[in-house]
Design an enzyme around this catalytic site. Structure first.
Site, PDB file in Angstrom:
ATOM      1  N   ASP A  71      88.386  24.022  76.289  1.00  0.00           N
ATOM      2  CA  ASP A  71      87.792  23.669  75.208  1.00  0.00           C
ATOM      3  C   ASP A  71      86.433  23.090  75.030  1.00  0.00           C
ATOM      4  O   ASP A  71      86.191  22.144  76.051  1.00  0.00           O
ATOM      5  CB  ASP A  71      88.719  23.323  73.927  1.00  0.00           C
ATOM      6  CG  ASP A  71      88.031  23.075  72.807  1.00  0.00           C
ATOM      7  OD1 ASP A  71      87.490  24.157  72.129  1.00  0.00           O
ATOM      8  OD2 ASP A  71      88.221  22.032  71.959  1.00  0.00           O
ATOM      9  N   ASP A  73      84.360  21.518  71.956  1.00  0.00           N
ATOM     10  CA  ASP A  73      83.988  20.654  70.740  1.00  0.00           C
ATOM     11  C   ASP A  73      85.397  19.531  70.884  1.00  0.00           C
ATOM     12  O   ASP A  73      86.516  20.033  70.834  1.00  0.00           O
ATOM     13  CB  ASP A  73      84.163  21.155  69.583  1.00  0.00           C
ATOM     14  CG  ASP A  73      82.867  22.060  69.254  1.00  0.00           C
ATOM     15  OD1 ASP A  73      82.316  22.624  70.255  1.00  0.00           O
ATOM     16  OD2 ASP A  73      82.554  22.576  68.235  1.00  0.00           O
ATOM     17  N   SER A 159      85.785  28.468  73.889  1.00  0.00           N
ATOM     18  CA  SER A 159      85.728  27.773  72.680  1.00  0.00           C
ATOM     19  C   SER A 159      85.438  28.621  71.564  1.00  0.00           C
ATOM     20  O   SER A 159      84.939  29.776  71.593  1.00  0.00           O
ATOM     21  CB  SER A 159      84.301  26.808  72.802  1.00  0.00           C
ATOM     22  OG  SER A 159      83.926  26.119  71.570  1.00  0.00           O
ATOM     23  N   GLY A 160      86.107  28.089  70.500  1.00  0.00           N
ATOM     24  CA  GLY A 160      85.715  28.860  69.060  1.00  0.00           C
ATOM     25  C   GLY A 160      84.447  28.355  68.381  1.00  0.00           C
ATOM     26  O   GLY A 160      83.984  28.624  67.245  1.00  0.00           O
ATOM     27  N   LYS A 208      91.483  33.097  73.141  1.00  0.00           N
ATOM     28  CA  LYS A 208      91.461  32.098  74.042  1.00  0.00           C
ATOM     29  C   LYS A 208      92.609  32.335  75.002  1.00  0.00           C
ATOM     30  O   LYS A 208      92.212  32.555  76.071  1.00  0.00           O
ATOM     31  CB  LYS A 208      91.746  30.814  73.652  1.00  0.00           C
ATOM     32  CG  LYS A 208      90.628  30.220  72.885  1.00  0.00           C
ATOM     33  CD  LYS A 208      90.518  28.750  72.654  1.00  0.00           C
ATOM     34  CE  LYS A 208      89.336  28.217  71.899  1.00  0.00           C
ATOM     35  NZ  LYS A 208      89.211  26.681  71.884  1.00  0.00           N
ATOM     36  N   ASP A 231      91.882  20.260  72.406  1.00  0.00           N
ATOM     37  CA  ASP A 231      92.495  19.237  71.364  1.00  0.00           C
ATOM     38  C   ASP A 231      92.950  19.865  70.112  1.00  0.00           C
ATOM     39  O   ASP A 231      93.882  19.251  69.376  1.00  0.00           O
ATOM     40  CB  ASP A 231      91.139  18.203  70.989  1.00  0.00           C
ATOM     41  CG  ASP A 231      90.188  19.143  70.254  1.00  0.00           C
ATOM     42  OD1 ASP A 231      90.129  18.621  68.944  1.00  0.00           O
ATOM     43  OD2 ASP A 231      89.574  19.977  70.853  1.00  0.00           O
ATOM     44  N   ASN A 234      94.064  25.779  67.669  1.00  0.00           N
ATOM     45  CA  ASN A 234      93.484  27.005  68.414  1.00  0.00           C
ATOM     46  C   ASN A 234      93.488  27.249  69.982  1.00  0.00           C
ATOM     47  O   ASN A 234      93.064  28.010  70.656  1.00  0.00           O
ATOM     48  CB  ASN A 234      92.012  27.572  67.968  1.00  0.00           C
ATOM     49  CG  ASN A 234      90.986  26.442  68.227  1.00  0.00           C
ATOM     50  OD1 ASN A 234      91.383  25.369  68.206  1.00  0.00           O
ATOM     51  ND2 ASN A 234      89.945  26.870  68.626  1.00  0.00           N
TER      52      ASN A 234
END
Length: 284
Positions: A71, A73, A159-160, A208, A231, A234
């Site tokens: 991920d 962020d 990543s979202g 993901k 973290d 998602n």
């Protein structure tokens, strides 16, 4: 199992154990081939003292893996990018509150992402580039990526967050690539819309996981040969799918479910899960 204990003072902690078959280096200890009784006792003691503690298969080798997917962020960078953009747009408090709800897993990620992005409508698109300039790498990020690359792993951001920012982070770290969502702009202005990679579905938890499977197929790997970390809620599906999945300072729902955890240290904590990181350790 091997017990890996990490954090300031881990060496002093190890000296009190009076154990054999342990490896020691600054701020890290590896207890090799611990039995179940010893494992439980050590994990409880070390956890209470604020160390990062992980139990891994004896002799776990990075050579068993071919892909590292992370991920972005609050994992690779010390920033929630959507919140940073929101503050520039004057809707920071509202969006930050919604982000926290989404990351805790209390709302469907894609739905809540669209609701947050709607608030960006009509604002300058260059705000995204400003946010990219704010992206500071997490402690240990460069070390983990370099360790993976040195052992031949492909390294990806899943990543979202948004591709404009991921591109900058990916290039700074020298990673293989990234798969992210995209903010739509027209004539230099944000439209309040977002899409997934290539204009497709928004990359959420299921997305993901599918992306991880596809990357494994692309490189001739089984998902058991992948390492994944993040973290937020998602990230949980890809963490559970990977052969080695870890929560990095994870939200409660993630930390409770992830097989491995980094609760206190930087991303370089993950390096010490593998025996290749212990070549120069003192062995007792």
């Amino acid at each position: 199992m091997d017990i890996v204990i990490q954090g300031a003072g881990a060496e002093a902690f190890a000296e009190k154990l009076n154990l054999r078959n342990i490896w020691i280096k600054p701020d890290a200890v590896r207890v090799n081939e611990a039995d179940s009784t010893l494992t439980q006792e050590l994990v409880e003691q070390a956890t209470k003292q604020g160390f990062d503690v992980n139990c891994v298969p004896n002799g776990l080798s990075i050579k068993n893996f071919g892909l590292l997917a992370l991920d972005m962020d609050s994992t690779l960078i010390e920033l929630e990018c959507i919140d940073d953009i929101a503050w520039q747009c004057g809707v920071g408090e509202e969006v930050a509150r919604m982000t926290e709800i989404a990351m805790q897993g209390h709302m469907p990620f894609a739905e809540y992402l669209r609701e947050r992005v709607k608030l960006f409508k009509g604002h300058p698109a260059h705000y995204v580039e400003v946010t990219a300039s704010h992206a500071k790498l997490m402690p240990g990020a460069m070390e983990l990526i370099n360790f993976a690359k040195d052992h031949g792993l492909k390294t990806y951001i899943l990543s979202g967050g948004f591709d404009t920012i991921a591109k900058v982070v990916c290039e700074e770290l020298g990673m293989t690539g990234y798969l992210c969502n995209r903010l739509i702009e027209k004539d230099g202005v944000l439209t309040g819309e977002t899409t997934g990679p290539g204009g497709g579905e928004i990359l959420d938890a299921d997305g993901k996981r599918r992306a991880l499977d596809m990357l494994c197929m692309l490189y001739g790997l089984h998902h058991s040969q992948a390492i994944a970390g993040g973290d937020g809620a998602n990230d949980l599906e890809m963490i559970k799918t990977a052969g080695l999945g870890f929560a990095y300072h994870g939200k409660p729902i993630v930390a409770a479910s992830a097989p491995y955890r980094v609760n206190h240290g930087g991303l370089d904590v993950v390096i010490n899960l593998f025996i290749e990181a212990w070549d120069k350790a003192k062995k007792l």
